[in-house]
Write a protein that holds these residues in place. Structure first.
Motif, PDB file in Angstrom:
ATOM      1  N   GLU A 119       6.903  -5.987   0.168  1.00  0.00           N
ATOM      2  CA  GLU A 119       6.535  -5.457   1.477  1.00  0.00           C
ATOM      3  C   GLU A 119       7.755  -5.345   2.376  1.00  0.00           C
ATOM      4  O   GLU A 119       7.908  -4.381   3.130  1.00  0.00           O
ATOM      5  CB  GLU A 119       5.470  -6.347   2.122  1.00  0.00           C
ATOM      6  CG  GLU A 119       4.087  -6.168   1.527  1.00  0.00           C
ATOM      7  CD  GLU A 119       3.047  -6.984   2.273  1.00  0.00           C
ATOM      8  OE1 GLU A 119       3.324  -7.379   3.427  1.00  0.00           O
ATOM      9  OE2 GLU A 119       1.970  -7.228   1.705  1.00  0.00           O
ATOM     10  N   GLN A 120       8.641  -6.331   2.310  1.00  0.00           N
ATOM     11  CA  GLN A 120       9.854  -6.285   3.120  1.00  0.00           C
ATOM     12  C   GLN A 120      10.857  -5.278   2.562  1.00  0.00           C
ATOM     13  O   GLN A 120      11.524  -4.575   3.315  1.00  0.00           O
ATOM     14  CB  GLN A 120      10.495  -7.674   3.188  1.00  0.00           C
ATOM     15  CG  GLN A 120       9.691  -8.694   3.977  1.00  0.00           C
ATOM     16  CD  GLN A 120      10.487  -9.950   4.259  1.00  0.00           C
ATOM     17  OE1 GLN A 120      11.677  -9.892   4.547  1.00  0.00           O
ATOM     18  NE2 GLN A 120       9.831 -11.097   4.183  1.00  0.00           N
ATOM     19  N   GLN A 170       4.985 -10.427  -3.888  1.00  0.00           N
ATOM     20  CA  GLN A 170       4.189  -9.507  -3.071  1.00  0.00           C
ATOM     21  C   GLN A 170       4.791  -9.345  -1.673  1.00  0.00           C
ATOM     22  O   GLN A 170       4.909  -8.219  -1.162  1.00  0.00           O
ATOM     23  CB  GLN A 170       2.753 -10.021  -2.983  1.00  0.00           C
ATOM     24  CG  GLN A 170       1.969  -9.909  -4.279  1.00  0.00           C
ATOM     25  CD  GLN A 170       2.363 -10.927  -5.344  1.00  0.00           C
ATOM     26  OE1 GLN A 170       3.138 -11.854  -5.090  1.00  0.00           O
ATOM     27  NE2 GLN A 170       1.829 -10.762  -6.545  1.00  0.00           N
ATOM     28  N   SER A 171       5.182 -10.433  -1.036  1.00  0.00           N
ATOM     29  CA  SER A 171       5.799 -10.337   0.294  1.00  0.00           C
ATOM     30  C   SER A 171       7.224  -9.796   0.191  1.00  0.00           C
ATOM     31  O   SER A 171       7.712  -9.119   1.104  1.00  0.00           O
ATOM     32  CB  SER A 171       5.800 -11.704   0.985  1.00  0.00           C
ATOM     33  OG  SER A 171       6.485 -12.662   0.197  1.00  0.00           O
ATOM     34  N   LYS A 201      -2.449  -5.399   5.586  1.00  0.00           N
ATOM     35  CA  LYS A 201      -1.906  -6.121   4.443  1.00  0.00           C
ATOM     36  C   LYS A 201      -2.681  -7.431   4.225  1.00  0.00           C
ATOM     37  O   LYS A 201      -3.248  -7.997   5.161  1.00  0.00           O
ATOM     38  CB  LYS A 201      -0.423  -6.445   4.663  1.00  0.00           C
ATOM     39  CG  LYS A 201       0.441  -5.242   5.004  1.00  0.00           C
ATOM     40  CD  LYS A 201       0.432  -4.208   3.904  1.00  0.00           C
ATOM     41  CE  LYS A 201       1.490  -3.151   4.140  1.00  0.00           C
ATOM     42  NZ  LYS A 201       1.374  -2.478   5.451  1.00  0.00           N
ATOM     43  N   LYS A 203      -0.432  -1.666  -1.309  1.00  0.00           N
ATOM     44  CA  LYS A 203      -0.605  -1.075   0.022  1.00  0.00           C
ATOM     45  C   LYS A 203       0.720  -0.654   0.646  1.00  0.00           C
ATOM     46  O   LYS A 203       0.822   0.424   1.245  1.00  0.00           O
ATOM     47  CB  LYS A 203      -1.340  -2.061   0.935  1.00  0.00           C
ATOM     48  CG  LYS A 203      -2.797  -2.277   0.550  1.00  0.00           C
ATOM     49  CD  LYS A 203      -3.498  -3.238   1.491  1.00  0.00           C
ATOM     50  CE  LYS A 203      -4.952  -3.420   1.106  1.00  0.00           C
ATOM     51  NZ  LYS A 203      -5.671  -4.361   2.014  1.00  0.00           N
ATOM     52  N   ALA A 204       1.746  -1.489   0.529  1.00  0.00           N
ATOM     53  CA  ALA A 204       3.055  -1.132   1.095  1.00  0.00           C
ATOM     54  C   ALA A 204       3.624   0.096   0.392  1.00  0.00           C
ATOM     55  O   ALA A 204       4.250   0.955   1.019  1.00  0.00           O
ATOM     56  CB  ALA A 204       4.019  -2.306   0.990  1.00  0.00           C
ATOM     57  N   TYR A 234      10.364  -2.473   1.063  1.00  0.00           N
ATOM     58  CA  TYR A 234      10.002  -1.092   1.381  1.00  0.00           C
ATOM     59  C   TYR A 234      10.353  -0.710   2.816  1.00  0.00           C
ATOM     60  O   TYR A 234      10.410   0.473   3.153  1.00  0.00           O
ATOM     61  CB  TYR A 234       8.507  -0.859   1.154  1.00  0.00           C
ATOM     62  CG  TYR A 234       8.088  -0.928  -0.298  1.00  0.00           C
ATOM     63  CD1 TYR A 234       8.907  -0.424  -1.304  1.00  0.00           C
ATOM     64  CD2 TYR A 234       6.877  -1.507  -0.661  1.00  0.00           C
ATOM     65  CE1 TYR A 234       8.526  -0.491  -2.627  1.00  0.00           C
ATOM     66  CE2 TYR A 234       6.482  -1.566  -1.987  1.00  0.00           C
ATOM     67  CZ  TYR A 234       7.323  -1.056  -2.968  1.00  0.00           C
ATOM     68  OH  TYR A 234       6.937  -1.122  -4.279  1.00  0.00           O
ATOM     69  N   LYS A 235      10.588  -1.684   3.672  1.00  0.00           N
ATOM     70  CA  LYS A 235      10.857  -1.391   5.078  1.00  0.00           C
ATOM     71  C   LYS A 235      12.260  -0.843   5.309  1.00  0.00           C
ATOM     72  O   LYS A 235      12.515  -0.202   6.327  1.00  0.00           O
ATOM     73  CB  LYS A 235      10.675  -2.656   5.930  1.00  0.00           C
ATOM     74  CG  LYS A 235       9.243  -3.171   5.986  1.00  0.00           C
ATOM     75  CD  LYS A 235       9.165  -4.448   6.812  1.00  0.00           C
ATOM     76  CE  LYS A 235       7.739  -4.990   6.849  1.00  0.00           C
ATOM     77  NZ  LYS A 235       7.661  -6.262   7.625  1.00  0.00           N
ATOM     78  N   ASN A 256      -1.346  -5.503  -3.571  1.00  0.00           N
ATOM     79  CA  ASN A 256       0.113  -5.396  -3.616  1.00  0.00           C
ATOM     80  C   ASN A 256       0.589  -3.976  -3.861  1.00  0.00           C
ATOM     81  O   ASN A 256       1.742  -3.754  -4.225  1.00  0.00           O
ATOM     82  CB  ASN A 256       0.703  -6.356  -4.646  1.00  0.00           C
ATOM     83  CG  ASN A 256       0.257  -6.060  -6.065  1.00  0.00           C
ATOM     84  OD1 ASN A 256      -0.830  -5.537  -6.275  1.00  0.00           O
ATOM     85  ND2 ASN A 256       1.088  -6.412  -7.027  1.00  0.00           N
TER      86      ASN A 256
END
Length: 411
Positions: free
Chosen positions: A375-376, A371-372, A77, A301-302, A378-379, A299
């Motif tokens: 990423e969170q 963006q961050s 990332k 990649k996740a 999607y977890k 942005n």
């Protein structure tokens, strides 16, 4: 005394001339037994064939087949840094983006194109232009983004997977049915895979896994190379430069848009490479402009990881923009993610989030950029409650509020 001759020829002996009738059950017993034996043999043959053809292979497969390891793709990332290296618009809240100094040049175009082609495959698919007409065969391209266990992971357009089937051509002429892992309508991306077990001469195929670079570091006038389906040709390449950087806000996300001066056709699909040969952009479906515009890969990649594992995409129902330092000072806003609108009846709406709120934490983890945030997001598994901390404007200052959202699945 004269003996009397007895004539026995015409004399009846009822005891010995009585007609004996055999019981029918006894008469056909042997025949019935024979038929029964034949029937049992036939039934046994059918059962034996069923066991040998169906049951035995299933048992053998269960005990001898190596369990397939779930595909897990992990990409590096890129850190998104909010800076004020450019002037903010006074009319709305623009999305801040890191912009390094110095225009990049491409030193070896031939080498970049050569390596790019090694990480590219041809995708065959069918489309139906007119209802009730026969399907038309088409071709596009895909990008190898992973080599996990026995699977080659390929990124492509969800347009080629819309029919539920497609084929991948790798090497000179190896044509394999693809396994569609995941697809997303918002970004227009799909992830498919092919098994290396189905390629007998896999060691003879010269392929590479593409390196997904950092699109956050691009700026105007940077030289780039587009490789893929260009001008209707499979596979082609063209060199150009970035003429502008934009952003596109969508529900629950934002895409960095890289506009170039490379000419394209409506059915083109390609990937954009930077000066060192890393992929920094992915085509958008059915471009409406004559020049190539791509989505920045950083942005995405996740999302690519999520699609590879065939996990549903969480849906909250909010549109957002980043609060940069200059915006924070100009509008007296706290740093974080500004909610510009909330979709009615969405999970975020039902939880109580409002336009004007500023998101500062997701599950108690600080988030200062969309963006961050994604990423969170999607977890977490679909249906898992997510806590969102926002700052809401009051009469005198901002107060901090905590909301629990039960996200649904994005269509």
């Amino acid at each position: 005394m004269e003996e009397k001759q007895v004539n026995n020829e015409n004399e009846d002996f009822p005891l010995y001339t009585e007609k004996i009738v055999v019981n029918p059950k006894k008469k056909y017993k042997r025949l019935i037994n024979i038929l029964w034996v034949i029937l049992c043999a036939v039934i046994f043959g059918i059962l034996a064939s069923f066991v040998m053809v169906i049951v035995f292979p299933m048992i053998n497969k269960r005990f001898n087949e190596v369990p397939k390891t779930p595909i897990h793709l992990e990409l590096n990332k890129d850190e998104y840094i909010i800076r004020d290296d450019f002037e903010e618009s006074e009319n709305d809240l623009n999305i801040g983006q890191a912009k390094p100094q110095g225009v990049t040049e491409i030193k070896n175009i031939e080498e970049i194109v050569e390596n790019a082609l090694k990480s590219m495959v041809v995708i065959e698919y069918e489309t139906q232009l007119i209802q009730n007409e026969e399907n038309e065969n088409n071709q596009s391209v895909g990008l190898i983004v992973g080599d996990v266990n026995d699977d080659i992971i390929i990124l492509t357009s969800n347009h080629v997977t819309s029919k539920g089937t497609c084929n991948v051509i790798i090497g000179d002429s190896i044509n394999l049915a693809a396994n569609i892992l995941g697809s997303d309508n918002d970004s227009g991306l799909s992830i498919v895979s092919i098994s290396k077990r189905n390629i007998s001469d896999i060691d003879k195929i010269d392929y590479n896994v593409a390196v997904l670079g950092n699109s956050y570091m691009l700026q105007e006038n940077d030289k780039v190379v587009a490789v893929g389906k260009l001008g209707g040709n499979i596979v082609s390449a063209n060199v150009g430069k970035i003429i502008s950087l934009d952003t596109e806000s969508v529900v629950d996300n934002v895409y960095d848009i890289l506009n170039t001066n490379i000419n394209i056709d409506s059915q083109d699909y390609c990937f954009l490479y930077n000066n060192i040969g890393n992929v920094v952009g992915i085509s958008r479906n059915n471009p409406i402009q004559d020049q190539l515009s791509v989505m920045g890969v950083s942005n995405l990649k996740a999302l690519i990881e999520q699609l590879t594992e065939n996990k549903p995409i969480n849906y909250l129902g909010i549109r957002m923009s980043n609060v940069t330092p200059s915006i924070s000072e100009k509008y007296n806003l706290p740093m974080g993610i500004y909610i510009t609108s909330v979709v009615i009846d969405s999970p975020a709406y039902n939880a109580g989030l409002q336009a004007g709120d500023v998101i500062v934490e997701l599950n108690h983890n600080p988030v200062l950029a969309i963006q961050s945030f994604n990423e969170q997001l999607y977890k977490y598994d679909s249906g898992q409650n997510i806590s969102v901390t926002v700052k809401r404007a009051g009469r005198d200052n901002y107060r901090e509020l905590l909301y629990v959202i039960n996200p649904s699945v994005r269509n």
